[in-house]
Design a protein around this motif. Sequence first.
Motif, PDB file in Angstrom:
ATOM      1  N   LEU A   1       0.844  -1.187   0.000  1.00  0.00           N
ATOM      2  CA  LEU A   1       0.000   0.000   0.000  1.00  0.00           C
ATOM      3  C   LEU A   1       0.879   1.236   0.000  1.00  0.00           C
ATOM      4  N   ASP A   2       0.524   2.194  -0.852  1.00  0.00           N
ATOM      5  CA  ASP A   2       1.236   3.469  -0.905  1.00  0.00           C
ATOM      6  C   ASP A   2       0.367   4.473  -0.156  1.00  0.00           C
ATOM      7  N   VAL A   3       0.747   4.845   1.077  1.00  0.00           N
ATOM      8  CA  VAL A   3      -0.142   5.619   1.941  1.00  0.00           C
ATOM      9  C   VAL A   3       0.599   6.789   2.590  1.00  0.00           C
ATOM     10  N   GLU A   4      -0.192   7.776   2.997  1.00  0.00           N
ATOM     11  CA  GLU A   4       0.270   8.842   3.862  1.00  0.00           C
ATOM     12  C   GLU A   4      -0.334   8.620   5.238  1.00  0.00           C
TER      13      GLU A   4
ATOM     14  N   HIS B   1       4.940   9.648   4.277  1.00  0.00           N
ATOM     15  CA  HIS B   1       4.578   8.958   3.030  1.00  0.00           C
ATOM     16  C   HIS B   1       5.385   7.672   2.989  1.00  0.00           C
TER      17      HIS B   1
ATOM     18  N   ILE C   1      -5.053   7.976   7.888  1.00  0.00           N
ATOM     19  CA  ILE C   1      -4.369   7.222   6.839  1.00  0.00           C
ATOM     20  C   ILE C   1      -5.016   7.576   5.509  1.00  0.00           C
ATOM     21  N   ARG C   2      -4.214   7.940   4.520  1.00  0.00           N
ATOM     22  CA  ARG C   2      -4.726   8.276   3.188  1.00  0.00           C
ATOM     23  C   ARG C   2      -3.929   7.504   2.144  1.00  0.00           C
ATOM     24  N   GLN C   3      -4.643   6.901   1.206  1.00  0.00           N
ATOM     25  CA  GLN C   3      -3.984   6.134   0.150  1.00  0.00           C
ATOM     26  C   GLN C   3      -3.585   7.056  -0.993  1.00  0.00           C
TER      27      GLN C   3
ATOM     28  N   ALA D   1      -3.138  13.416  -1.773  1.00  0.00           N
ATOM     29  CA  ALA D   1      -3.666  12.287  -1.017  1.00  0.00           C
ATOM     30  C   ALA D   1      -5.176  12.199  -1.183  1.00  0.00           C
TER      31      ALA D   1
ATOM     32  N   MET E   1      -8.926   7.855   2.525  1.00  0.00           N
ATOM     33  CA  MET E   1      -9.235   6.435   2.478  1.00  0.00           C
ATOM     34  C   MET E   1      -9.908   5.993   3.763  1.00  0.00           C
TER      35      MET E   1
ATOM     36  N   VAL F   1      -8.320  -2.056   5.383  1.00  0.00           N
ATOM     37  CA  VAL F   1      -7.847  -1.486   4.127  1.00  0.00           C
ATOM     38  C   VAL F   1      -7.908  -2.545   3.051  1.00  0.00           C
TER      39      VAL F   1
END
Length: 432
Positions: A347-350, A383, A401-403, A415, A418, A431
């Motif tokens: 997963l690519d998340v902030e 990130h 958490i934001r994808q 962002a 999510m 998720v």
Amino acid sequence: MPGQPVEADPLEELHGLATTAGTQVVDEMVQRRSTPSHSTYLGKGKVEELRLMVERHDADVIIFDNTLTPAQVRNLEQAVGAKVVDRTELILDIFAAGARTHESRLAVEVAQLEYSLPRLKRMWTHLSRQAMGVGMRGPGEKQLEVDRRIAQKRIHDLQTELAQVEHRRERQVAARKESPTVSIVGYTNAGKSTLMNALTDADVLAQDKLFATLDTRTRRWQLPGWGTVLLSDTVGFIRDLPHSLVASFKSTLEETRQAELLLHVADASSATVFEQITAVYEVLKELGIEEKDTLLVLNKIDAIESPAVLNRVLDRYPNAIPVSARSNKGLAMLTEVVGETLGREFLDVEVDVAVTDGKLLSYLSAKGEVLSREFGEEITTVHVRMPAGAMGPVHKSAKAIRQIDREAKPKTPTAQPMEIVTQDDPPTSEVA
């Protein structure tokens, strides 16, 4: 033996091993038995036939495609008058000749000593004891015991040094978080090094012989739509690979143990492709990594004359990817599938983390690849690219958490919301 498949050329692989070891094969022999002879493995008639064969060719060595006991080797050598080598000793000899790095030499020497320890011969018979009783033991018997103790001490010293190498390799591989790792595994001479060259332009050694590669090589692979991936090529496996050799080479295979994805390369043109695939899975099970995500890659499809041969393999393994590393056929599909598989696992998340939550910040650095950090008065935005299976503690402690939408690739990453998580209100969904 009963239950073993009867191949068109049952000694083809042994012939290849013998050639790799530098011998010239002058004759071959096969016997079908319900059980092997305890004393000579072969039956009496075959032993005599073997003796005549050795005399006719003036042969120096006899190589068995089986693992023999020390007693069987000794009895056979006395009966036929030539040196006898079993399959395990032959493989160890090939590894010893091909080992290049200090690490692989240590591993091979440990395996060789463990193999030869119960096979130490009495080379001091002229000093053997003449009488029985306390204090009457001769120096020949003592010398054999001294040889064993020397060998045991050497094994212990080598294993200690090898353990240090293993720990160092584990730290090196674990600390390298710049990119995900994909490891190539497979049967020896399945075309793993050729595939690595085709994917990365690595120009590593690729030869049409068994065990051309004994050391792990890692190269950068630019995966479209994903970025840089580390691709590693490892030692090839083989049927009945000596257990001591597998144990000794665990440090060399550390790249495989730590990899996010395995590419299992099989020679689709081989008549024994099913047996080879099974043998590789058995070695992976012995290493404790049989449950890793694995893509089966059917290589050398350009060497298949009839489409029915390839279809026979695809019928059993419908998700396999047919390729030709030599002609680059099917590599585009392989690259696409690897990218999709890695994308499902990561997963690519902030992640918004409280500045006081050092534990979560440390966890993100340890379990993921931190791409950037933005520091605020109360919140640190990280990130990070994380394995989906490692997100549990993040959900519990993160402020939000934001994808990241990887497909959009904006100049300034934007962002997308999510899931919002607070410490007082635990999440109600996972998720995807």
